[in-house]
Scaffold this active site. Sequence first.
Site: not given
Length: 518
Positions: A57, A87, A200, A285, A288, A333, A419
């Site tokens: 791959y 990309h 990646n 609060y 404190r 990844f 994905e």
Amino acid sequence: MPQPSCVLDGQSLAIEDVVRVARDPATRIGVQPEARRALLESRGLVDRAIRSGHTIYGINTGFGKLANVRIPPDQLDQLQANLIRSHAAGIGTPLPPAIVRAVMLLRANVLLRPTSGVRPELVDALVALLNGGIIPLVPEQGSVGASGDLAPLSHIGLALMGEGQVLSRDGTAVPAAGVLTAAKLDPYRFAPKEGLAFINGTQAQTALLALMVHDANVLWRTAVGAAAMSLEALRGTPAPLDPRIHLVRPHPGQIRAAALMRALLEDSEIRESHRENDPRVQDAYSLRCAPQVLGAVADAIRFAQNTVTVELNASTDNPLVFENGDVISGGNFHGQPVAQALDILAMTLTTLQAIAERRVERLVNPDLSQGLPAFLTSDPGLCSGLMMVQITAASLVAESRALAMPASIGSIPTDANQEDFVPMGMAAGYKAGRILVNAQRVVGAELLCAAQGLEFLKPLAPGRGVAALYRRLRGLSPPVLPLTADRPPAPDLERVARAVAQGELDPEALETGVLAGG
């Protein structure tokens, strides 16, 4: 040639290294020779796998949904270049140069790990860009955080190839080709596996997390200092800071917060002035419970810090190469750990600023301020004093609450459902960054109001640490002077917020050295 001050080995990069390289462009980066040799051996395993003819791959196949498409041997280099080009789909405002430098540093460090199987020359090329001060233009939007930060890293890859754009010194976009030529750098040609290995990875979101963790730690200490100053200005009691209280509920952050507040309040004349005959039994609060709330914030920041410390030196590309020659495809990844840590930072920094705003309200509200004049002005009515400072702080807290919804639970499937669960890490980072800036400004607002409150208690002096913090605040350049008549608070707010962000009001930096417990 100057000696490198940050040497990468793929194993020992620390948050402090990332901050230094990101924010000081003069920092020189080097590569450890032993790590380079190990990477060269790893690349030999990849070359052997390619020669075997087996289908692997990302080396001789398409990507994602196209993984079942086998690529001929004479097109393997073209496959990697096409991957980078296709990309590079980021959009929007460019990431600031400091963040891009951090991304590049992280990517070089992780690619140096033998599991990446790239040629050492790829790491060298990326380091050369950093040392040459060349900053690729990387759009802020377009990454879902798996398979890594594909779009941001592809824009950096384009610049390595002599394509795409880089940022000039004045911040304008210019073609990368001419800048590389001027720097006498050759465009890089991605070899089989290298394009995929380059993009990646989680390094864009991890860069954001590393810088944010550093800034959050500085902000946390400053927020504790602001809380201590408010306690003094409101003449609260330090009794809830007693270490015995916190040792019987021993959350580490809570113990740290109480210890730092105690150190800041030592030798307080203000405290002694109301030790006797004070009709109040307990403080609200926001005073404190400051150690409990800010302690929980500290523990959440520490979780994010632990996450990013692992990720800085982790193998996040795909497939991974192992010593026996196995090339295995997996999912390192996926940015879920980083995105989740960013979301937790966003939530906890919203908490930090929300309790700070409540103390601002107590400081300016005459019904709650234990005798301080309304809105911290000596002439209320004619003057509005710091009325609007609380309103500004409230608006920032409201915005942060709206942004605090986690991004890491908002997966939208991508790549034709290959994905099908992604972490949205860059979205988490954007929101957390905005919340961080808001928190710095709200803490700045509290410091401004608390310091003004101390003016009305003079000649009584606060604790030594609070006094040092007060002097540092008043000594900023230009100085933040006490309010004697109405003036626009915006310049003071911006000045103090900038000082908070830059660590100038961090108790760790005070001349008294009062920081206790880390």
